[in-house]
Design an enzyme around this catalytic site. Structure first.
Site, PDB file in Angstrom:
ATOM      1  N   HIS B 151     -16.010 -13.079 -40.787  1.00 49.38           N
ATOM      2  CA  HIS B 151     -15.754 -13.506 -39.404  1.00 49.38           C
ATOM      3  C   HIS B 151     -15.692 -15.013 -39.323  1.00 49.38           C
ATOM      4  O   HIS B 151     -15.875 -15.714 -40.320  1.00 49.38           O
ATOM      5  CB  HIS B 151     -16.863 -12.982 -38.476  1.00 49.38           C
ATOM      6  CG  HIS B 151     -18.210 -13.592 -38.773  1.00 49.38           C
ATOM      7  ND1 HIS B 151     -19.106 -13.017 -39.648  1.00 49.38           N
ATOM      8  CD2 HIS B 151     -18.806 -14.737 -38.345  1.00 49.38           C
ATOM      9  CE1 HIS B 151     -20.193 -13.775 -39.725  1.00 49.38           C
ATOM     10  NE2 HIS B 151     -20.043 -14.823 -38.951  1.00 49.38           N
ATOM     11  N   HIS B 198     -18.840  -8.497 -35.502  1.00 48.57           N
ATOM     12  CA  HIS B 198     -17.839  -9.439 -35.007  1.00 48.57           C
ATOM     13  C   HIS B 198     -16.801  -9.796 -36.062  1.00 48.57           C
ATOM     14  O   HIS B 198     -17.058  -9.813 -37.259  1.00 48.57           O
ATOM     15  CB  HIS B 198     -18.471 -10.710 -34.459  1.00 48.57           C
ATOM     16  CG  HIS B 198     -19.364 -11.469 -35.402  1.00 48.57           C
ATOM     17  ND1 HIS B 198     -20.069 -10.884 -36.412  1.00 48.57           N
ATOM     18  CD2 HIS B 198     -19.650 -12.784 -35.473  1.00 48.57           C
ATOM     19  CE1 HIS B 198     -20.761 -11.807 -37.048  1.00 48.57           C
ATOM     20  NE2 HIS B 198     -20.513 -12.971 -36.524  1.00 48.57           N
ATOM     21  N   HIS B 212     -18.320 -22.162 -38.296  1.00 49.70           N
ATOM     22  CA  HIS B 212     -18.355 -21.656 -39.673  1.00 49.70           C
ATOM     23  C   HIS B 212     -17.390 -20.498 -39.842  1.00 49.70           C
ATOM     24  O   HIS B 212     -16.936 -19.908 -38.872  1.00 49.70           O
ATOM     25  CB  HIS B 212     -19.759 -21.222 -40.093  1.00 49.70           C
ATOM     26  CG  HIS B 212     -20.306 -20.027 -39.341  1.00 49.70           C
ATOM     27  ND1 HIS B 212     -21.104 -20.147 -38.222  1.00 49.70           N
ATOM     28  CD2 HIS B 212     -20.184 -18.694 -39.546  1.00 49.70           C
ATOM     29  CE1 HIS B 212     -21.449 -18.945 -37.795  1.00 49.70           C
ATOM     30  NE2 HIS B 212     -20.902 -18.029 -38.578  1.00 49.70           N
ATOM     31  N   HIS B 244     -30.225 -13.172 -38.117  1.00 50.95           N
ATOM     32  CA  HIS B 244     -29.817 -13.390 -36.736  1.00 50.95           C
ATOM     33  C   HIS B 244     -30.351 -12.227 -35.892  1.00 50.95           C
ATOM     34  O   HIS B 244     -30.302 -11.072 -36.328  1.00 50.95           O
ATOM     35  CB  HIS B 244     -28.291 -13.369 -36.610  1.00 50.95           C
ATOM     36  CG  HIS B 244     -27.585 -14.429 -37.390  1.00 50.95           C
ATOM     37  ND1 HIS B 244     -27.761 -15.777 -37.169  1.00 50.95           N
ATOM     38  CD2 HIS B 244     -26.680 -14.340 -38.393  1.00 50.95           C
ATOM     39  CE1 HIS B 244     -26.985 -16.464 -37.987  1.00 50.95           C
ATOM     40  NE2 HIS B 244     -26.331 -15.621 -38.754  1.00 50.95           N
ATOM     41  N   TYR B 253     -26.435 -20.271 -43.920  1.00 53.97           N
ATOM     42  CA  TYR B 253     -25.433 -21.278 -43.562  1.00 53.97           C
ATOM     43  C   TYR B 253     -25.470 -22.362 -44.626  1.00 53.97           C
ATOM     44  O   TYR B 253     -26.541 -22.880 -44.949  1.00 53.97           O
ATOM     45  CB  TYR B 253     -25.759 -21.936 -42.224  1.00 53.97           C
ATOM     46  CG  TYR B 253     -25.498 -21.118 -40.980  1.00 53.97           C
ATOM     47  CD1 TYR B 253     -24.597 -20.066 -40.949  1.00 53.97           C
ATOM     48  CD2 TYR B 253     -26.157 -21.439 -39.801  1.00 53.97           C
ATOM     49  CE1 TYR B 253     -24.358 -19.359 -39.784  1.00 53.97           C
ATOM     50  CE2 TYR B 253     -25.922 -20.743 -38.626  1.00 53.97           C
ATOM     51  CZ  TYR B 253     -25.030 -19.690 -38.625  1.00 53.97           C
ATOM     52  OH  TYR B 253     -24.809 -19.011 -37.456  1.00 53.97           O
ATOM     53  N   GLU B 263     -20.767 -19.254 -44.138  1.00 51.76           N
ATOM     54  CA  GLU B 263     -21.919 -18.355 -44.059  1.00 51.76           C
ATOM     55  C   GLU B 263     -21.724 -17.186 -45.018  1.00 51.76           C
ATOM     56  O   GLU B 263     -20.602 -16.712 -45.195  1.00 51.76           O
ATOM     57  CB  GLU B 263     -22.065 -17.806 -42.625  1.00 51.76           C
ATOM     58  CG  GLU B 263     -23.237 -16.850 -42.469  1.00 51.76           C
ATOM     59  CD  GLU B 263     -23.417 -16.297 -41.058  1.00 51.76           C
ATOM     60  OE1 GLU B 263     -22.418 -16.205 -40.320  1.00 51.76           O
ATOM     61  OE2 GLU B 263     -24.556 -15.951 -40.706  1.00 51.76           O
TER      62      GLU B 263
HETATM   63 FE   LIG Z   1     -21.704 -16.042 -38.520  1.00 52.02          FE
END
Ligand SMILES: [Fe+2]
Ligand code: FES
Lengths: 117, 307
Positions: B151, B198, B212, B244, B253, B263
């Site tokens: 993503h 996502h 990112h 997350h 990251y 990421e």
């Molecule tokens: Fe991300």
């Protein structure tokens, strides 16, 4: 003074520390436990922008984060800039670097835009 | 409504030196160089079927050039062309590009250049089509070797408007939002056909900002292995390995040699989202935990550091 070892004076804190030959201002500061603002450490994000008086090698930086004009006006990206003589540095608004340093405020100083969150 | 975008197909990212970039992207990240053409290099991960997923372009700045989203079916490209017309969004038709056919190119409200395409060469992944083993033998053993691109997170000066555009015009659906005091989404995690957390996420920030782009890493062990490789190669880690709250994904990251944030994302807990399910809501009060679950607050570089 040993070749490449220069004094860096942080104003208005008036703290003096030295860099090793070829060391960036940021690396020298962090090694001396001075938390200059920084993010990517690769010349890409611009958050480490500071004022510098004295000669530096600006290093490999993104032109949109440090323009040629800014170089002439005495700005550098501390994560890439290597002193070539004794230098004096300060945050871009001349404020003191202390516990009240706020990344979001510094970001808006640099980019003139506010983050909404 | 059917899903019409199958996934984030490619990102084109600017680098200051293509040789140094390739050293990092192939030897540390473990992408495969498809071909170097002029000031660009086309790369792909080992498990992707399509011709490439990352384009590196030598430039004087870091950051994003464009992102390409591949449609599910060929007709979907025409569908989006009509849709852009209907919403009076200016677009260009790009008849072809490297190993790719027609794309429509347009700018979203946050200033980012997006392309929608279907036709692209499909050379396959690094495994045989018949009776394959689960992974190829010839990967560099001390590289991260993510199987696929996952993503992209971009920044928008008016995130609510950009989110709305992506939902209405591009038909992304939200898995999660951060909403402000007025209940408006100011950050969103958007998906399409893969029904993963996502393909695209939007947070507040400068126009055209690339926060990112991410590669999938599936297991906890692989995430720590990736972190080991970053340390071995003196890669600057921004955050993680961590988790997350939003997406539940485990990630790291880190920065490429020019400050573009990458990421590794995924992990054992990234979910599938069933169409029709209500998006998850985070508030300005809980978003710290949402973004960085264990730290329970935003790390300082999250909203201030990106290309
Ligand atoms: Fe991300
Ligand atoms: S820390 Fe990102 S440009 Fe210096």
């Amino acid at each position: 003074m040993q070749n490449g070892v220069f004094k860096i004076r942080l104003m208005p804190n008036d703290i003096i520390f030295t860099c090793k030959p070829g060391e960036t201002i940021l690396d020298a500061a962090l090694r001396n436990k001075i938390s200059l603002p920084h993010g990517c450490t690769k010349g890409g994000c611009g958050i480490c922008k500071i004022k510098v008086v004295g000669k530096v090698d600006f290093g490999r930086v993104s032109k949109n984060r440090l323009t040629d004009e800014e170089k002439e006006k005495g700005f550098c990206l501390s994560c890439r800039a290597v002193p070539l003589e004794d230098v004096e540095i300060s945050l871009i608004d001349g404020s003191k670097l202390d516990e009240s340093f706020d990344y979001k405020r510094y970001f808006s100083l640099i980019f003139g835009s506010k983050t909404v969150l | 409504m059917p899903f019409r975008i199958s996934r984030l197909g490619y990102v084109e990212v600017k680098v200051l030196d293509l040789d140094d970039a390739l050293d990092f992207y192939t030897n540390v990240l473990g992408l495969h160089l498809v071909e170097r053409v002029g000031n660009k290099a086309y790369l792909k991960t080992w498990d992707e079927q399509l011709a490439y997923s990352v384009i590196l372009t030598e430039s004087d700045s870091a950051g994003l050039v464009r992102a390409g989203f591949r449609t599910v079916d060929p007709e979907d490209v025409d569908y989006f062309e009509k849709k852009l017309k209907q919403y009076e969004v200016p677009y260009e038709v790009i008849p072809e590009d490297y190993k790719r056919g027609k794309a429509i190119r347009f700018t979203i409200p946050s200033g980012h250049t997006f392309e929608i395409y279907y036709d692209i060469e499909i050379p396959g992944n690094f495994l045989p089509k018949e009776s394959p083993d689960p992974w190829p033998r010839n990967l560099k053993y001390d590289a991260i070797n993510p199987p696929k691109i996952d993503h992209m997170l971009i920044t928008a000066p008016d995130p609510t408007k950009t989110i709305k555009f992506c939902e209405e015009v591009l038909e992304f659906r939200a898995t999660e939002y951060i909403v402000n005091g007025e209940g408006q989404p100011v950050a969103a995690w958007l998906y399409q056909a893969r029904q993963q957390p996502h393909d695209l996420a939007i947070i507040p920030g400068r126009e055209k900002g690339l926060h990112h782009f991410a590669f999938h890493i599936s297991s906890a062990q692989d995430i720590y292995h990736a972190a080991d490789i970053m340390v071995m190669n003196d890669v600057k880690i921004d955050w993680g390995p961590g988790r997350h709250g939003i997406t539940r994904g485990a990630g790291i990251y880190f920065f490429d040699p020019f400050g573009n944030r990458i990421e590794t994302f995924g992990g054992y807990t990234a979910y599938l989202f069933d169409p029709g399910a209500k998006p998850i809501i985070w508030t300005e009060e809980t978003m710290g935990r949402g973004v960085f679950y264990y730290e329970r607050k935003l790390v300082e570089t999250f909203l201030t550091v990106y290309t």
